[in-house]
Design a protein around this motif. Structure first.
Motif, PDB file in Angstrom:
ATOM      1  N   ARG A  69      -6.093  -8.344  -2.361  1.00  0.00           N
ATOM      2  CA  ARG A  69      -6.697  -7.200  -1.600  1.00  0.00           C
ATOM      3  C   ARG A  69      -8.063  -6.651  -2.029  1.00  0.00           C
ATOM      4  NH1 ARG A  69      -1.926  -4.672   1.942  1.00  0.00           N
ATOM      5  NH2 ARG A  69      -3.731  -4.331   3.036  1.00  0.00           N
ATOM      6  N   TYR A  82      -2.132   5.548   2.373  1.00  0.00           N
ATOM      7  CA  TYR A  82      -2.515   4.759   3.121  1.00  0.00           C
ATOM      8  C   TYR A  82      -1.630   4.511   4.526  1.00  0.00           C
ATOM      9  CZ  TYR A  82      -5.349   2.234  -0.456  1.00  0.00           C
ATOM     10  OH  TYR A  82      -6.214   1.852  -1.699  1.00  0.00           O
ATOM     11  N   ILE A 108      -6.737  -2.447   6.155  1.00  0.00           N
ATOM     12  CA  ILE A 108      -6.482  -1.688   4.931  1.00  0.00           C
ATOM     13  C   ILE A 108      -4.993  -1.125   4.587  1.00  0.00           C
ATOM     14  CG2 ILE A 108      -7.269   0.593   3.781  1.00  0.00           C
ATOM     15  CD1 ILE A 108      -9.884   0.000   4.470  1.00  0.00           C
ATOM     16  N   ARG A 139      -0.490   2.059  -4.707  1.00  0.00           N
ATOM     17  CA  ARG A 139       0.565   1.205  -4.286  1.00  0.00           C
ATOM     18  C   ARG A 139       1.756   1.810  -4.299  1.00  0.00           C
ATOM     19  NH1 ARG A 139      -3.786  -1.071  -3.014  1.00  0.00           N
ATOM     20  NH2 ARG A 139      -4.551  -3.105  -3.701  1.00  0.00           N
ATOM     21  N   CYS A 167     -11.745  -6.002  -1.731  1.00  0.00           N
ATOM     22  CA  CYS A 167     -12.619  -5.491  -0.522  1.00  0.00           C
ATOM     23  C   CYS A 167     -13.080  -6.899   0.148  1.00  0.00           C
ATOM     24  CB  CYS A 167     -13.765  -4.863  -1.160  1.00  0.00           C
ATOM     25  SG  CYS A 167     -14.962  -4.366   0.218  1.00  0.00           S
ATOM     26  N   LYS A 185       0.844  -0.986  -0.023  1.00  0.00           N
ATOM     27  CA  LYS A 185      -0.084   0.077  -0.202  1.00  0.00           C
ATOM     28  C   LYS A 185       0.891   1.411   0.110  1.00  0.00           C
ATOM     29  CE  LYS A 185      -4.066  -1.707   0.256  1.00  0.00           C
ATOM     30  NZ  LYS A 185      -5.305  -1.274   0.928  1.00  0.00           N
ATOM     31  N   ALA A 238     -14.040   1.526   6.779  1.00  0.00           N
ATOM     32  CA  ALA A 238     -14.233   1.039   5.241  1.00  0.00           C
ATOM     33  C   ALA A 238     -15.558   0.407   5.134  1.00  0.00           C
ATOM     34  CB  ALA A 238     -13.442  -0.223   5.337  1.00  0.00           C
ATOM     35  N   GLY A 239     -16.223   0.093   6.207  1.00  0.00           N
ATOM     36  CA  GLY A 239     -17.772  -0.527   6.265  1.00  0.00           C
ATOM     37  C   GLY A 239     -18.928   0.466   6.247  1.00  0.00           C
ATOM     38  N   TRP A 289      -0.475  -7.928   7.616  1.00  0.00           N
ATOM     39  CA  TRP A 289      -1.859  -8.066   6.712  1.00  0.00           C
ATOM     40  C   TRP A 289      -2.255  -9.450   6.820  1.00  0.00           C
ATOM     41  CZ3 TRP A 289      -2.454 -10.511   1.879  1.00  0.00           C
ATOM     42  CH2 TRP A 289      -3.675 -10.434   1.219  1.00  0.00           C
ATOM     43  N   PRO A 294     -15.557  -2.094  -8.999  1.00  0.00           N
ATOM     44  CA  PRO A 294     -15.906  -1.173  -7.663  1.00  0.00           C
ATOM     45  C   PRO A 294     -15.436  -1.745  -6.550  1.00  0.00           C
ATOM     46  CG  PRO A 294     -17.730  -2.403  -8.267  1.00  0.00           C
ATOM     47  CD  PRO A 294     -16.837  -2.592  -9.346  1.00  0.00           C
ATOM     48  N   PHE A 295     -15.051  -3.008  -6.407  1.00  0.00           N
ATOM     49  CA  PHE A 295     -14.327  -3.528  -5.006  1.00  0.00           C
ATOM     50  C   PHE A 295     -12.999  -3.896  -5.258  1.00  0.00           C
ATOM     51  CE2 PHE A 295     -18.964  -4.547  -4.653  1.00  0.00           C
ATOM     52  CZ  PHE A 295     -19.336  -4.202  -3.589  1.00  0.00           C
ATOM     53  N   GLY A 296     -12.452  -3.287  -6.163  1.00  0.00           N
ATOM     54  CA  GLY A 296     -10.969  -3.482  -6.363  1.00  0.00           C
ATOM     55  C   GLY A 296     -10.569  -5.070  -6.886  1.00  0.00           C
ATOM     56  N   ARG A 341      -5.936 -10.701   7.782  1.00  0.00           N
ATOM     57  CA  ARG A 341      -6.791 -10.923   6.669  1.00  0.00           C
ATOM     58  C   ARG A 341      -7.616 -12.245   7.306  1.00  0.00           C
ATOM     59  NH1 ARG A 341      -8.749  -8.502   1.717  1.00  0.00           N
ATOM     60  NH2 ARG A 341     -10.308 -10.127   0.992  1.00  0.00           N
ATOM     61  N   THR A 346     -18.337   4.007   2.285  1.00  0.00           N
ATOM     62  CA  THR A 346     -18.414   3.411   1.018  1.00  0.00           C
ATOM     63  C   THR A 346     -19.850   3.029   0.450  1.00  0.00           C
ATOM     64  OG1 THR A 346     -17.741   1.684   2.157  1.00  0.00           O
ATOM     65  CG2 THR A 346     -16.036   2.577   0.913  1.00  0.00           C
TER      66      THR A 346
HETATM   67  C1  HEM Z   1     -20.102  -0.407  -1.587  1.00  0.00           C
HETATM   68  C2  HEM Z   1     -19.196  -0.382  -0.642  1.00  0.00           C
HETATM   69  C3  HEM Z   1     -17.866  -0.685  -0.662  1.00  0.00           C
HETATM   70  C4  HEM Z   1     -17.006  -0.331  -1.697  1.00  0.00           C
HETATM   71  C5  HEM Z   1     -17.122   0.013  -3.039  1.00  0.00           C
HETATM   72  C6  HEM Z   1     -15.504  -0.878  -1.245  1.00  0.00           C
HETATM   73  C7  HEM Z   1     -14.531  -0.709  -1.960  1.00  0.00           C
HETATM   74  C8  HEM Z   1     -13.277  -1.444  -1.795  1.00  0.00           C
HETATM   75  C9  HEM Z   1     -12.222  -1.370  -2.427  1.00  0.00           C
HETATM   76  C10 HEM Z   1     -12.059  -0.745  -4.007  1.00  0.00           C
HETATM   77  C11 HEM Z   1     -10.931  -1.800  -1.702  1.00  0.00           C
HETATM   78  C12 HEM Z   1      -9.559  -2.185  -2.302  1.00  0.00           C
HETATM   79  C13 HEM Z   1      -8.665  -1.005  -1.741  1.00  0.00           C
HETATM   80  C14 HEM Z   1      -7.285  -1.411  -2.186  1.00  0.00           C
HETATM   81  O1  HEM Z   1      -6.908  -2.258  -3.027  1.00  0.00           O
HETATM   82  O2  HEM Z   1      -6.393  -0.645  -2.000  1.00  0.00           O
HETATM   83  C15 HEM Z   1     -11.621  -2.126  -0.354  1.00  0.00           C
HETATM   84  C16 HEM Z   1     -11.033  -3.019   0.552  1.00  0.00           C
HETATM   85  C17 HEM Z   1     -11.401  -3.099   1.919  1.00  0.00           C
HETATM   86  N1  HEM Z   1     -12.819  -2.795   2.194  1.00  0.00           N
HETATM   87 FE1  HEM Z   1     -14.119  -2.473   1.059  1.00  0.00          FE
HETATM   88  N2  HEM Z   1     -15.904  -1.458   0.028  1.00  0.00           N
HETATM   89  C18 HEM Z   1     -17.079  -1.395   0.176  1.00  0.00           C
HETATM   90  C19 HEM Z   1     -17.569  -1.888   1.501  1.00  0.00           C
HETATM   91  C20 HEM Z   1     -16.973  -2.576   2.502  1.00  0.00           C
HETATM   92  C21 HEM Z   1     -17.319  -2.934   3.770  1.00  0.00           C
HETATM   93  C22 HEM Z   1     -18.957  -3.043   4.068  1.00  0.00           C
HETATM   94  C23 HEM Z   1     -16.482  -3.477   4.674  1.00  0.00           C
HETATM   95  C24 HEM Z   1     -16.703  -4.173   5.822  1.00  0.00           C
HETATM   96  C25 HEM Z   1     -17.482  -4.633   6.553  1.00  0.00           C
HETATM   97  C26 HEM Z   1     -15.381  -3.078   3.800  1.00  0.00           C
HETATM   98  C27 HEM Z   1     -14.058  -3.293   4.338  1.00  0.00           C
HETATM   99  C28 HEM Z   1     -12.866  -3.227   3.695  1.00  0.00           C
HETATM  100  C29 HEM Z   1     -11.447  -3.779   4.030  1.00  0.00           C
HETATM  101  C30 HEM Z   1     -11.175  -4.316   5.548  1.00  0.00           C
HETATM  102  C31 HEM Z   1     -10.706  -3.529   2.999  1.00  0.00           C
HETATM  103  C32 HEM Z   1      -8.857  -3.725   3.091  1.00  0.00           C
HETATM  104  C33 HEM Z   1      -8.980  -5.083   2.557  1.00  0.00           C
HETATM  105  C34 HEM Z   1      -7.280  -5.561   2.448  1.00  0.00           C
HETATM  106  O3  HEM Z   1      -6.808  -4.973   2.202  1.00  0.00           O
HETATM  107  O4  HEM Z   1      -7.262  -6.860   2.896  1.00  0.00           O
HETATM  108  N3  HEM Z   1     -15.565  -2.616   2.655  1.00  0.00           N
HETATM  109  N4  HEM Z   1     -12.904  -2.081  -0.364  1.00  0.00           N
END
Ligand code: HEM
Length: 455
Positions: free
Chosen positions: A401, A86, A102, A336, A403, A82, A267-268, A109, A395-397, A113, A271
């Protein structure tokens, strides 16, 4: 955005922006990136789909093509950590969330995780469905037909209450959640600015930040201590973190538990809140799509609250959310830093060089989408979704890593949307424009005043 470190690079950089060097370079950066997403889109228009941003001799590469995104996030994921946005303990996300999932890398990590994943596993989160609809139902008891509300605030309050209850078994009604909101606001402000002054200078912004972190920590530590004292395993994430032991039988220290808890709060909620905010905007602007959504929801629910079992019968609801996150990806950029030399497409990224992946640009590219600015949930019908190029929509990467909360978020967004849309329509005023304020997430600029009308 934290400053780009001055690292020598051995690669031929793509064209881009050179901010020069010295203190003036930081000021130039502050001016250029006061609207970071706007600046990134301008650079893309000017220089094409891979470009560089150079400051003080250090370069960052910005990738927007799916094959490059895949190479960074998946294929060569272990060549990157990261970046400072970050991990910088003074001005990155880590200032607020410490070393949670994150912001951590490497062995820490990996361990964390593994520990957190079971609480967010697709099967486990089914148990949270009732909390999601019950809290949404409770929110609606305060709504009055015809009232003008700040929907951004409503969605934020709702999603933070849901994450607190689901993962920590804490009811964050009213004032209890205030320190978390304050801290999140300060974090957004810090991330929205280029911070030139060191943090030991007690500027008003710095003092506000410290106070907000202290107040948030007091609340979180109290929650953790109550759980440790209670000793009962209530089966939620916090119990799992408190009960976890490493290979030497040692529990996680309180600071690590705090960092994970704050990370998940952060994060939760914001977003998902923003995914919903933009969905309300788009539905208000596209009444024919709203009518289709109402038709599905009314047919399936007939006025009752949705349950987990209903979700498979609400495919259009899901498409609406996916398409809303295409047009407004809540997380629009991920950063990154290379930990070793690595080849990405034509570019040799040298160790310590930063890369940014912009997801907004491929989500809007005419190369991957017909009429990309049109809100068209049918793009995500099974027939059409399968032809979306890999990593043009993320949208979730992606990669290791990706989401960890993606199933939680999708389930939550669908349940909230179905619950509210079955009872209310949300309307922008005629001619009301909603601007984008892009920080960590894309927020509606200045809040989201909308009129709620009982159906
Ligand atoms: C629409 C809702 C959400 C979107 C668009 C979203 C998007 C993302 C993205 C793009 C990443 C990757 C970031 C990276 O690669 O640098 C990420 C990581 C993460 N998200 Fe989400 N997220 C959402 C909801 C949530 C929720 C509800 C939670 C927890 C309850 C959450 C917990 C996390 C965590 C802990 C990471 C880091 C994971 C890691 O690096 O191992 N996110 N999210």
């Amino acid at each position: 955005m934290a400053a780009i470190p001055a690292t020598p690079h051995q690669t031929t950089l793509p064209a881009g922006l050179d901010l020069g060097s010295g203190p003036l370079a930081l000021l130039r950066a502050a001016r250029t990136f006061s609207d970071p997403l706007g600046a990134m889109i301008d650079l893309y228009r000017k220089h094409g789909d891979t470009y560089s941003i150079t400051i003080n001799g250090g370069a960052m590469l910005v990738f927007t093509r799916p094959e490059h995104i895949h190479a960074v996030l998946v294929e060569h994921a272990d060549s990157f950590y990261k970046d400072a946005d970050y991990t910088d303990p003074n001005q990155g996300l880590a200032r607020f969330v410490g070393q949670g999932l994150i912001t951590s890398d490497g062995a820490l990590w990996k361990r964390q995780r593994k520990l957190v994943a079971p609480a967010l596993h697709a099967r486990r989160i089914m148990a949270y469905a009732e909390t999601m609809t019950d809290y949404t139902d409770a929110l609606l008891t305060d709504w009055q037909s015809g009232a003008k509300l700040d929907i951004a605030q409503e969605m934020m309050t709702l999603t933070i209450r849901i994450v607190a209850k689901s993962l920590f078994d804490v009811d964050m009604s009213g004032e209890l959640a205030q320190p978390i909101f304050e801290a999140m606001r300060e974090l957004q402000d810090m991330q929205g600015a280029i911070n030139i002054l060191p943090t030991w200078i007690p500027t008003p912004a710095e003092l506000r930040r410290r106070k907000a972190i202290r107040a948030m920590d007091k609340l979180i530590y109290r929650i953790i201590e109550e759980r440790q004292a209670g000793g009962a395993d209530t089966g939620d994430l916090l119990s799992m973190l408190v009960a976890a032991r490493d290979e030497n039988g040692e529990p996680m220290d309180k600071r690590q538990i705090r960092d994970e808890a704050v990370t998940l709060f952060l994060a939760g909620h914001e977003t998902t809140a923003n995914a919903l905010n933009w969905t309300w905007v788009l539905l208000s602007q596209n009444p024919e799509i709203e009518a289709k959504l109402h038709e599905e929801i009314d047919r399936v629910l007939a006025g009752r609250l949705p349950t987990l079992a209903d979700l498979e019968h609400l495919p259009y609801t899901e498409r609406v959310i996916k398409e809303s996150m295409r047009l407004y990806p809540p997380v629009w950029s991920v950063g990154r830093v290379a930990i070793k030399d690595v080849q990405i497409g034509d570019y040799l990224i040298s160790k310590d060089m930063r890369v940014a992946i912009n997801t907004y640009i491929p989500h809007h590219s005419p190369e991957f989408w017909d009429e990309p600015e049109r809100f068209d949930p049918e793009r995500f019908s099974p027939e059409r979704e399968s032809s979306i190029p890999r990593y043009a929509y993320l949208p979730f990467g992606g990669g290791p890593r990706v989401c960890i909360g993606n199933h939680f978020a999708m389930m939550e967004a669908k349940l909230i949307l179905a619950t509210i849309a079955s009872r209310y329509t949300l309307r922008l005023a005629p001619g009301q424009k909603v601007g984008m304020a892009a920080r960590i997430t894309i927020n509606p600029d200045g809040g989201l005043p909308m009129t709620v009308q009982a159906r």
